[in-house]
Motif scaffolding. Structure first.
Motif, PDB file in Angstrom:
ATOM      1  N   LEU A 174     -37.447  -9.152  58.793  1.00 51.05           N
ATOM      2  CA  LEU A 174     -37.705  -7.919  59.273  1.00 51.05           C
ATOM      3  C   LEU A 174     -38.591  -7.468  58.400  1.00 51.05           C
ATOM      4  CD1 LEU A 174     -37.105  -5.514  61.151  1.00 51.05           C
ATOM      5  CD2 LEU A 174     -35.237  -4.979  59.899  1.00 51.05           C
ATOM      6  N   ILE A 175     -38.535  -7.648  56.892  1.00 45.78           N
ATOM      7  CA  ILE A 175     -39.299  -7.217  56.002  1.00 45.78           C
ATOM      8  C   ILE A 175     -40.709  -7.442  56.424  1.00 45.78           C
ATOM      9  CG2 ILE A 175     -40.188  -7.237  53.570  1.00 45.78           C
ATOM     10  CD1 ILE A 175     -37.075  -7.387  53.041  1.00 45.78           C
ATOM     11  N   ALA A 176     -41.178  -8.733  56.896  1.00 44.04           N
ATOM     12  CA  ALA A 176     -42.414  -9.129  57.038  1.00 44.04           C
ATOM     13  C   ALA A 176     -42.894  -8.356  58.316  1.00 44.04           C
ATOM     14  CB  ALA A 176     -42.198 -10.786  57.424  1.00 44.04           C
ATOM     15  N   VAL A 177     -42.117  -8.229  59.200  1.00 40.23           N
ATOM     16  CA  VAL A 177     -42.438  -7.500  60.462  1.00 40.23           C
ATOM     17  C   VAL A 177     -43.154  -6.031  60.035  1.00 40.23           C
ATOM     18  CG1 VAL A 177     -41.696  -6.413  62.442  1.00 40.23           C
ATOM     19  CG2 VAL A 177     -40.814  -8.527  62.225  1.00 40.23           C
ATOM     20  N   TYR A 178     -42.251  -5.284  59.262  1.00 39.25           N
ATOM     21  CA  TYR A 178     -42.623  -4.024  58.717  1.00 39.25           C
ATOM     22  C   TYR A 178     -43.930  -4.133  58.091  1.00 39.25           C
ATOM     23  CZ  TYR A 178     -38.579  -1.085  59.595  1.00 39.25           C
ATOM     24  OH  TYR A 178     -37.403  -0.529  60.442  1.00 39.25           O
ATOM     25  N   HIS A 179     -44.167  -5.161  57.111  1.00 37.45           N
ATOM     26  CA  HIS A 179     -45.350  -5.169  56.327  1.00 37.45           C
ATOM     27  C   HIS A 179     -46.380  -5.381  57.060  1.00 37.45           C
ATOM     28  CE1 HIS A 179     -43.106  -6.287  52.431  1.00 37.45           C
ATOM     29  NE2 HIS A 179     -43.135  -4.936  52.341  1.00 37.45           N
ATOM     30  N   LEU A 180     -46.644  -6.459  58.227  1.00 34.23           N
ATOM     31  CA  LEU A 180     -47.456  -6.840  59.082  1.00 34.23           C
ATOM     32  C   LEU A 180     -47.749  -5.667  60.142  1.00 34.23           C
ATOM     33  CD1 LEU A 180     -46.392 -10.579  60.101  1.00 34.23           C
ATOM     34  CD2 LEU A 180     -48.396  -9.698  58.545  1.00 34.23           C
ATOM     35  N   ARG A 181     -46.888  -4.908  60.510  1.00 31.17           N
ATOM     36  CA  ARG A 181     -46.958  -3.751  61.483  1.00 31.17           C
ATOM     37  C   ARG A 181     -47.548  -2.498  60.896  1.00 31.17           C
ATOM     38  NH1 ARG A 181     -47.724  -3.438  66.753  1.00 31.17           N
ATOM     39  NH2 ARG A 181     -46.963  -1.384  67.502  1.00 31.17           N
ATOM     40  N   CYS A 182     -46.829  -2.107  59.781  1.00 31.23           N
ATOM     41  CA  CYS A 182     -47.353  -0.947  59.141  1.00 31.23           C
ATOM     42  C   CYS A 182     -48.527  -0.827  58.348  1.00 31.23           C
ATOM     43  CB  CYS A 182     -46.024  -0.312  58.434  1.00 31.23           C
ATOM     44  SG  CYS A 182     -44.691   0.253  59.265  1.00 31.23           S
ATOM     45  N   GLY A 183     -48.421  -1.967  57.583  1.00 34.75           N
ATOM     46  CA  GLY A 183     -49.455  -2.507  56.383  1.00 34.75           C
ATOM     47  C   GLY A 183     -50.875  -2.869  57.377  1.00 34.75           C
TER      48      GLY A 183
END
Length: 130
Positions: free
Chosen positions: A101-110
């Motif tokens: 989930l952390i990776a999803v936030y980083h990919l989506r937002c970042g």
């Protein structure tokens, strides 16, 4: 009989007040940090995020720009997941872990920040130490 009716009215009013208060608590304009119940013990401080300010600065009007819905590998343009936590879909797979989930936030937002050449992209820019 009159006393029973008064108690019923009072309970109904209290229930309505609780529902109204609950809807305000989860209102997007009150969001001040990125929250998701899947994050129990955080490795870094929570990300400050004032929802309405972010959307105003970014020129985002449609909720589904961020709160997307995917079905059969396709983004549904007219659907929004704004009333859900990201983890409800992104951790739905059997055996999924919060790090995913952390990776999803980083990919989506970042990813959006890098694409738009705006917004924070480095760790401490999003996760400031208090």
């Amino acid at each position: 009989m009159k006393n029973r009716a008064l108690k019923a009215f009072a309970l109904s009013a209290l229930a309505a007040l609780a529902l109204a208060a609950g809807s305000v608590v989860y209102s997007q304009e009150d969001v001040t940090t990125v929250r998701d119940s899947a994050f129990g013990n955080r490795m870094r401080p929570p990300v400050p995020f004032v929802h309405d300010d972010h959307n105003e600065k970014a020129g985002i009007d449609a909720c589904n720009v961020c709160h997307h819905v995917v079905e059969d590998g396709q983004v549904l343009e007219d659907e929004s997941s704004e009333d859900m936590e990201c983890s409800e879909c992104h951790l739905a797979a059997a055996g999924a872990k919060p790090i995913e989930l952390i990776a999803v936030y980083h990919l989506r937002c970042g990813g959006c920040h890098r694409e738009q050449l705006a917004g924070p992209v480095m760790c401490a820019e999003c996760h400031p130490r208090n």
